[in-house]
Design an enzyme around this catalytic site. Structure first.
Site, mmCIF file in Angstrom:
data_model
loop_
_atom_site.group_PDB
_atom_site.id
_atom_site.type_symbol
_atom_site.label_atom_id
_atom_site.label_comp_id
_atom_site.label_asym_id
_atom_site.label_seq_id
_atom_site.Cartn_x
_atom_site.Cartn_y
_atom_site.Cartn_z
ATOM 1 N N GLU A 14 8.581 10.798 -10.568
ATOM 2 C CA GLU A 14 8.544 10.619 -9.111
ATOM 3 C C GLU A 14 7.443 11.430 -8.452
ATOM 4 O O GLU A 14 6.928 11.047 -7.409
ATOM 5 C CB GLU A 14 9.905 10.991 -8.513
ATOM 6 C CG GLU A 14 10.057 10.630 -7.057
ATOM 7 C CD GLU A 14 11.502 10.691 -6.602
ATOM 8 O OE1 GLU A 14 11.725 11.145 -5.468
ATOM 9 O OE2 GLU A 14 12.406 10.292 -7.367
ATOM 10 N N ASP A 110 13.608 10.739 -10.061
ATOM 11 C CA ASP A 110 14.792 11.574 -9.863
ATOM 12 C C ASP A 110 16.053 10.792 -10.213
ATOM 13 O O ASP A 110 16.184 9.598 -9.889
ATOM 14 C CB ASP A 110 14.877 12.051 -8.416
ATOM 15 C CG ASP A 110 13.933 13.210 -8.145
ATOM 16 O OD1 ASP A 110 13.249 13.653 -9.086
ATOM 17 O OD2 ASP A 110 13.865 13.662 -6.979
ATOM 18 N N TYR A 338 19.653 20.083 -10.656
ATOM 19 C CA TYR A 338 19.280 19.154 -9.585
ATOM 20 C C TYR A 338 20.103 19.444 -8.327
ATOM 21 O O TYR A 338 21.334 19.425 -8.369
ATOM 22 C CB TYR A 338 19.532 17.726 -10.057
ATOM 23 C CG TYR A 338 19.056 16.651 -9.121
ATOM 24 C CD1 TYR A 338 17.694 16.399 -8.959
ATOM 25 C CD2 TYR A 338 19.958 15.884 -8.400
ATOM 26 C CE1 TYR A 338 17.254 15.396 -8.110
ATOM 27 C CE2 TYR A 338 19.530 14.884 -7.544
ATOM 28 C CZ TYR A 338 18.179 14.641 -7.408
ATOM 29 O OH TYR A 338 17.744 13.658 -6.560
#
Length: 532
Positions: A14, A110, A338
């Site tokens: 990304e 992601d 994350y």
């Protein structure tokens, strides 16, 4: 021309920074224009969204005109367009995806709904038809990346996530394009309406209007200082007069809002002065002493929202600021998992990594660890596969922080995450709350005063709790009945008390005042807007 070997695997990340992390692990060390290559891989990247849904006039020519009779606009097809400002990178990605030297593609955006949408739009706009595997990882450490590539799954496993992403994107288009035009035409002004932004704006406006309408409510309280007869001066304690309405709302566990209201006296001061005068002349004795034990379990692990709330409450960080810091700790420093997660649990697989996580972070907390930290398995309060969806709760990675240069603000957020995980092995925090009712008698008139005191019986997980940067000064016997004081030992029912002082204190509606100050601070940039 893409520099790649026949049979290479294309990996689409990304962001450039994530692509570099992945390429380093894969051994793709060669540099190209907009990509990295080597060891059988070509690693390239998006820059956020490279492709998006077309504008109305790009779907149907007449929709270029803003007219009521053309509303609502309901596309039968949803074509994509490439953003002009990132067109060059899109062309690079398209060439890589369609290169005859590339045999298959790995989606490494992601691991979430938005990342899935970014990849699917690019893949569709590039008209690629090659087989796709999905990389799904929750941290960017080399170990996590290697394990992720060892466990690639077919992209079809994530079709439901892609459907949800497409649905949200199209809902945004339908609401935004149609209602923006409808309201602009109705009010003869250019107005922007959005599926999320407009309800959020309404909430902000309603709150702002409430702040502007706020009028502080003055009231009085009578606070008396007592001391057991014959006891030393250090045995003094304070109590706040309260008005009895049927059953006295002053016992342990009573409704605190009712108690707060019962303590308030009119601002004109007449009744308050009479009560204070009676306190100075009456006979005081303890009417009741009630003790209650309370406990608080270790808090659940952080999801993004709780981390944002905690950082705002303690340090005044806005939600966006906390997210930016957490994103840096995840992407740049590789210190946390994350952050854009809505789960507060861990999966069984992730829980098995906790011993190494604890080993990486325990050093500076050594004196605050519970026995067996990192060794004893955690219960379902923290580990539950059924409550983990896209991502697990935010936890530290196994990367040590001692060789990483963090800003003071990054260190605060990282410290939050470390402390929250380590607290999971601690016992409950246990404390006792003692409520004392002291009565002052003047002939037939009895005035009662409420006192609340607490004592910690077991510190438990609170040993790892973070204190506010600017702790609020304690005010014994404050009018809301929630602040507590240290009580002298030996207080008992029927014990006579000397009244050392009785004073009338001017107060202001504390809850409304706090809300007003908090919202004023938010308007000056310290607020907690939800950045998700």
């Amino acid at each position: 021309m893409v520099a790649a070997e026949s049979g290479s695997v294309a990996v689409l990340a990304e962001k450039p920074s994530v692509a570099r992390d992945i390429a380093r692990v894969l051994g793709a060390n060669g540099k190209g224009d907009g990509y990295l290559h080597g060891n059988g891989y070509v690693v390239t990247w998006a820059i956020g969204h490279l492709a998006a849904l077309a504008q109305p006039h790009e779907i149907h020519g007449p929709w270029r005109q803003w007219s009521r009779h053309l509303l609502p606009m309901l596309p039968e097809q949803w074509p994509l367009v490439v953003y002009e400002k990132t067109k060059d990178q899109f062309e690079t990605v398209k060439q890589i995806l369609n290169s005859p030297k590339v045999s298959r593609v790995v989606c490494a955006t992601d691991a979430g709904r938005e990342g899935e949408l970014i990849f699917r739009y690019i893949y569709e706009a590039a008209q690629c038809a090659k087989p796709v595997s999905r990389l799904w990882i929750s941290s960017l450490t080399p170990e996590a990346i290697r394990k992720g590539f060892d466990a690639l799954r077919p992209a079809a496993d994530y079709d439901s996530l892609a459907d949800a992403a497409h649905g949200r994107s199209r809902a945004d288009w339908l609401v935004g394009m149609n209602l923006s035009r409808a309201y602009s035409l109705a009010y003869d002004d250019v107005l922007s309406v959005g599926r999320v932004q407009t309800p959020t704006l309404a909430i902000v406006v309603e709150r702002e209007l409430a702040v502007r309408r706020f009028v502080p409510e003055d009231y009085l309280e009578v606070v008396a200082t007592f001391r057991p007869t014959g006891a030393p001066q250090t045995s003094a304690y304070q109590g706040t007069w309260f008005r009895e309405r049927g059953a006295a709302p002053a016992a342990a566990g009573a409704d605190k809002e009712s108690l707060q209201q019962a303590m308030r006296l009119p601002a004109d001061g007449e009744e308050a002065r009479r009560i204070a005068a009676r306190a100075r002349t009456g006979q005081a004795a303890i009417e009741s002493v009630e003790a209650q034990t309370e406990r608080m379990a270790p808090p659940a692990l952080y999801d993004l929202t709780e981390l944002q709330r905690h950082a705002n409450r303690l340090f005044g960080f806005s939600a966006q600021k906390t997210l930016d810091i957490a994103q840096a700790l995840y992407e740049r420093h590789k210190l946390i998992s994350y952050p854009r997660t809505d789960s507060r649990h861990l999966s069984e697989d992730v829980a098995r990594t906790l011993p190494r996580v604890v080993a990486a972070i325990a050093g500076q907390y050594r004196d605050q660890l519970a026995p067996g930290t990192g060794e004893r398995p955690l219960g379902r309060r923290f580990v539950d596969d059924s409550k983990v969806t896209d991502h697990h709760a935010i936890i530290p990675t196994t990367t040590p922080a001692d060789k990483v240069s963090l800003t003071p603000e990054e260190r605060k957020i990282y410290d939050f995450v470390c402390r929250r995980v380590l607290s999971a092995w601690h016992d409950d925090h246990i404390w006792s709350v003692t409520t004392v009712i002291t009565a002052i008698r003047n002939d037939a008139i009895v005035d009662r005063y409420h006192t609340s005191g607490s004592a910690v019986l077991r510190i438990g997980w609170k040993v790892l709790d973070v204190a506010p940067a600017k702790p609020r000064k304690a005010t014994p016997a404050a009018g809301d009945g929630r602040d507590e004081q240290a009580l002298p030992p030996g207080l008992s029912k029927g014990q006579p008390q000397d009244v050392l002082d009785a004073e009338v204190l001017k107060k202001e509606n504390a809850r409304a005042q706090a809300a007003h100050r908090r919202d004023t601070a938010h308007r000056h940039g310290n607020g907690g807007q939800d950045a998700r």
